[in-house]
Design an enzyme around this catalytic site. Structure first.
Site, PDB file in Angstrom:
ATOM      1  N   SER A 132       9.260 -80.405   6.287  1.00 49.64           N
ATOM      2  CA  SER A 132      10.753 -80.322   6.516  1.00 49.64           C
ATOM      3  C   SER A 132      11.135 -81.806   6.489  1.00 49.64           C
ATOM      4  O   SER A 132      10.537 -82.665   7.019  1.00 49.64           O
ATOM      5  CB  SER A 132      10.814 -79.592   7.682  1.00 49.64           C
ATOM      6  OG  SER A 132      12.562 -79.830   7.955  1.00 49.64           O
ATOM      7  N   TYR A 145       9.917 -78.411  16.525  1.00 53.34           N
ATOM      8  CA  TYR A 145       9.829 -78.374  15.111  1.00 53.34           C
ATOM      9  C   TYR A 145       9.387 -79.530  14.367  1.00 53.34           C
ATOM     10  O   TYR A 145       8.615 -79.602  13.433  1.00 53.34           O
ATOM     11  CB  TYR A 145      11.309 -77.649  14.570  1.00 53.34           C
ATOM     12  CG  TYR A 145      11.178 -77.215  13.074  1.00 53.34           C
ATOM     13  CD1 TYR A 145      10.700 -76.055  12.727  1.00 53.34           C
ATOM     14  CD2 TYR A 145      11.990 -78.278  12.199  1.00 53.34           C
ATOM     15  CE1 TYR A 145      10.631 -75.585  11.387  1.00 53.34           C
ATOM     16  CE2 TYR A 145      12.111 -77.602  10.969  1.00 53.34           C
ATOM     17  CZ  TYR A 145      11.361 -76.590  10.635  1.00 53.34           C
ATOM     18  OH  TYR A 145      11.446 -75.955   9.043  1.00 53.34           O
TER      19      TYR A 145
END
Ligand code: NAD
Length: 225
Positions: A132, A145
């Site tokens: 990501s 995350y």
């Protein structure tokens, strides 16, 4: 014999878009994900082998690869797309939510890849890790995350460092917000986001490269803040 691919998180979103692309390229497919109903729906559409599994569990990771190997006896493309996100600032995040994101997004990809290495060596396979942009750029509330996704970029580099001589190539794809169920919380309109098929097209490009060409990382930015 036709090429074969394994996609974790292949029942939804980015993983499903990549699985559809791989099918269109003639690959036999194994899809692994948690939710049986969604997984069987996707597998039915793509004539794929379905493995209901939780990549946070080591035994499940082993079983995913074993079932794929028993079915196809080769692995040309491994896509680690299974992932979860739970936003919270460092001072507030619950330890179990930190652990879950690291376990699924990083440890799960590591385990599936490690179990898959014997098959990947045989086929000079491609590993695609769906990281990501949060692994590159810090955003408030995305500490766990972001750490998991930064770790996944690092794991991708380590794979390339350790297995180039085996002909294995690994790529980390790092998108901004993609129009999938995971990004629904943003409230953004679909057309404001990157599309899952954009990620699939990046993987299609990787399939087209000659054997000595490697792209370790692709950042897919979203226009807009
Ligand atoms: P999604 O929710 O549509 O799909 C997630 C998939 O992961 C599902 O198939 C789900 O079953 C699977 N999964 C989740 N936890 C699992 C577990 N413990 N074991 C096995 N499977 C599990 O979301 P998506 O957007 O397609 O996400 C795919 C990947 O892309 C994730 O790794 C995510 O972090 C990453 N990503 C998403 C975005 C975004 O904005 N949507 C942006 C960048 C990166």
């Amino acid at each position: 014999m036709a090429k074969a691919a394994l996609v974790t998180g292949g029942s939804s979103g980015i993983g499903l878009a990549i699985a559809r692309m791989l099918r269109s390229e003639g690959c036999g497919l194994t899809l692994a994900a948690r939710n049986r109903e969604r997984l069987e729906g996707a597998a039915g559409e793509l004539d794929a082998h379905a493995v209901v599994a939780d990549v946070a569990k080591e035994d499940d990771c082993k079983r995913i690869v074993a079932e794929h190997g028993a079915r196809f006896d080769r692995l040309d493309v491994l896509v680690n797309s299974a992932g979860v996100g739970a936003g919270a600032r460092i001072e507030d995040i619950e330890t179990k939510h930190w652990d879950l994101q690291l376990d699924v997004n990083l440890r799960g990809a590591f385990l599936v890849t490690r179990f898959a290495l014997p098959l990947l060596k045989q086929s000079h396979g491609l590993v695609v890790n769906i990281s990501s942009i949060a692994g590159e750029i810090a955003a408030p509330g995305l500490s766990a995350y972001g750490a998991a996704k930064a770790g996944l970029i690092s794991l991708t580099r380590s794979l390339n460092a350790e297995h180039a001589d085996d002909g294995i190539r690994a790529t980390a794809i790092c998108p901004g917000f993609v129009d999938t169920p995971m990004a629904a919380w943003t409230g953004m309109a679909s057309e404001e986001m990157i599309q899952p098929d954009d990620c699939a097209e990046v993987v299609r490009l990787l399939l087209r490269l000659s054997p000595r060409a490697r792209i370790p990382q692709v950042v897919v930015e979203r226009l807009g803040s």
